[in-house]
Design a protein around this motif. Structure first.
Motif, PDB file in Angstrom:
ATOM      1  N   UNK B  38       0.857  -1.180   0.000  1.00 14.57           N
ATOM      2  CA  UNK B  38       0.000   0.000   0.000  1.00 14.57           C
ATOM      3  C   UNK B  38       0.898   1.236   0.000  1.00 14.57           C
ATOM      4  N   UNK B  39       0.288   2.397  -0.247  1.00 15.47           N
ATOM      5  CA  UNK B  39       1.039   3.654  -0.217  1.00 15.47           C
ATOM      6  C   UNK B  39       1.676   3.837   1.161  1.00 15.47           C
ATOM      7  N   UNK B  40       0.919   3.522   2.167  1.00 15.03           N
ATOM      8  CA  UNK B  40       1.378   3.615   3.550  1.00 15.03           C
ATOM      9  C   UNK B  40       2.643   2.784   3.788  1.00 15.03           C
ATOM     10  N   UNK B  41       2.624   1.536   3.334  1.00 20.82           N
ATOM     11  CA  UNK B  41       3.785   0.652   3.515  1.00 20.82           C
ATOM     12  C   UNK B  41       5.014   1.212   2.823  1.00 20.82           C
ATOM     13  N   UNK B  42       4.813   1.712   1.619  1.00 24.10           N
ATOM     14  CA  UNK B  42       5.931   2.271   0.871  1.00 24.10           C
ATOM     15  C   UNK B  42       6.503   3.453   1.637  1.00 24.10           C
ATOM     16  N   UNK B  43       5.626   4.328   2.086  1.00 25.52           N
ATOM     17  CA  UNK B  43       6.066   5.501   2.835  1.00 25.52           C
ATOM     18  C   UNK B  43       6.828   5.092   4.092  1.00 25.52           C
ATOM     19  N   UNK B  44       6.242   4.207   4.861  1.00 24.85           N
ATOM     20  CA  UNK B  44       6.842   3.792   6.131  1.00 24.85           C
ATOM     21  C   UNK B  44       8.222   3.181   5.932  1.00 24.85           C
ATOM     22  N   UNK B  45       8.349   2.369   4.887  1.00 29.39           N
ATOM     23  CA  UNK B  45       9.635   1.711   4.655  1.00 29.39           C
ATOM     24  C   UNK B  45      10.687   2.668   4.118  1.00 29.39           C
ATOM     25  N   UNK B  46      10.264   3.623   3.319  1.00 31.93           N
ATOM     26  CA  UNK B  46      11.242   4.543   2.733  1.00 31.93           C
ATOM     27  C   UNK B  46      11.649   5.638   3.709  1.00 31.93           C
ATOM     28  N   UNK B  47      10.748   5.963   4.608  1.00 31.67           N
ATOM     29  CA  UNK B  47      10.949   7.121   5.472  1.00 31.67           C
ATOM     30  C   UNK B  47      12.296   7.144   6.213  1.00 31.67           C
ATOM     31  N   UNK B  48      12.693   6.040   6.843  1.00 29.17           N
ATOM     32  CA  UNK B  48      13.956   6.043   7.589  1.00 29.17           C
ATOM     33  C   UNK B  48      15.159   6.500   6.760  1.00 29.17           C
ATOM     34  N   UNK B  49      15.206   6.081   5.504  1.00 34.54           N
ATOM     35  CA  UNK B  49      16.363   6.482   4.693  1.00 34.54           C
ATOM     36  C   UNK B  49      16.095   7.776   3.921  1.00 34.54           C
ATOM     37  N   UNK B  50      14.916   8.329   4.123  1.00 42.21           N
ATOM     38  CA  UNK B  50      14.527   9.513   3.358  1.00 42.21           C
ATOM     39  C   UNK B  50      13.544  10.323   4.190  1.00 42.21           C
ATOM     40  N   UNK B  51      14.008  10.843   5.316  1.00 40.16           N
ATOM     41  CA  UNK B  51      13.096  11.402   6.312  1.00 40.16           C
ATOM     42  C   UNK B  51      12.418  12.692   5.869  1.00 40.16           C
ATOM     43  N   UNK B  52      12.780  13.196   4.718  1.00 40.23           N
ATOM     44  CA  UNK B  52      12.077  14.391   4.249  1.00 40.23           C
ATOM     45  C   UNK B  52      10.929  14.010   3.325  1.00 40.23           C
ATOM     46  N   UNK B  53      10.804  12.727   3.073  1.00 43.55           N
ATOM     47  CA  UNK B  53       9.750  12.253   2.180  1.00 43.55           C
ATOM     48  C   UNK B  53       8.382  12.531   2.776  1.00 43.55           C
ATOM     49  N   UNK B  54       7.469  12.944   1.912  1.00 44.46           N
ATOM     50  CA  UNK B  54       6.116  13.217   2.387  1.00 44.46           C
ATOM     51  C   UNK B  54       5.149  12.187   1.813  1.00 44.46           C
ATOM     52  N   UNK B  55       4.133  11.887   2.600  1.00 40.96           N
ATOM     53  CA  UNK B  55       3.169  10.889   2.165  1.00 40.96           C
ATOM     54  C   UNK B  55       2.454  11.361   0.900  1.00 40.96           C
ATOM     55  N   UNK B  56       2.228  12.655   0.822  1.00 39.31           N
ATOM     56  CA  UNK B  56       1.555  13.197  -0.360  1.00 39.31           C
ATOM     57  C   UNK B  56       2.366  12.916  -1.615  1.00 39.31           C
TER      58      UNK B  56
END
Lengths: 136, 136
Positions: B38-56
């Motif tokens: 899901x979009x959520x899973x992708x966001x959650x997994x990427x976030x640690x290595x890309x903490x400026x990433x936004x869910x939008x």
DNA sequence: CTTTGTGCAAATTCTTTGCACCAAA
DNA sequence: TTTGGTGCAAAGAATTTGCACAAAG
């Protein structure tokens, strides 16, 4: 003749669902409207003749019907859930242009060979394209 | 070797999408994770290595990818949209018990005979049942 | 009585949008 | 300097839930 109401009632009882006015109304609606309506559409159409009906009841009823296998939940459209009371084998088609959702009859639904150990309860096939009207 | 990043970049450019860091990250994620996230899973997994990433941005990117035909949108689960970067013919199976979504390979996807005048761009088949693990 | 269904409103959840900022051409 | 991408927070839409009341057995 309006054996439809009796059919709706029987359909519910057959699946162990106690037939209330609201549930029968939703069931009858789905039997008579083969348009794959959303919960919203069902509510809006029933409301005039049943102004005490609540949207929550429509949602609850639909969930119950799906759970008990009385109607199919169709997820061909990302936004809204759609429902179909016809359980005969057929597949669904959505027109990319006008949004109509149509039934396509098939003799029997295709299910591919599954890996050993996997069992399939149900399957759905969705096609997206352009309907006859929009192809002109 | 990490030709994966290059593959992701090429995959975007091939479809006329300008490759930004964020878009490549989402694309790479989908290529390497065949889990229909899901979009959520992708966001959650990427976030640690890309903490400026936004869910939008994840949502925007996924919509763009689907629009351009780079990835498939899977609606096998009512609640969440799921995404799949594998465009080879295969169908999806969801385990009623554990919720896993699995690929089932098929030689070629079945499309039934359509009424004259109707054209089909794409089709999807979903099966619901129990997976091997949950059948024991 | 006891159970179950209903209606209402509030709450949740998923997704989209508006807008200001930033980076690249 | 124009264009397009991103982040943030707010908005929006669809669905679910909590609770009190009503209906039925």
């Amino acid at each position: 003749m309006d054996g439809i109401k009796i059919l709706a009632k029987e359909r519910l009882e057959l699946h162990g669902i106690k037939p209330s006015m609201q549930r029968m109304a939703v069931m009858e609606y789905l039997i008579t409207h083969r348009t794959h309506p959303t919960a919203e559409m069902i509510f809006t159409d029933l409301y005039p003749e049943m102004p005490t009906l609540s949207k929550a009841t429509v949602y609850n009823t639909l969930n119950l019907l799906v759970e008990r296998g009385v109607v199919r939940l169709i997820t061909i459209e990302e936004k809204n859930a759609r429902y179909d009371a016809c359980m005969d084998p057929h597949i669904h088609f959505r027109c990319r242009n006008c949004g109509a959702i149509l039934d396509i009859d098939v003799e029997k639904h295709w299910i591919p060979d599954m890996p050993a150990g996997m069992s399939v309860d149900m399957s759905e096939t969705y096609c997206i394209g352009r309907c006859t009207k929009c192809n002109n």
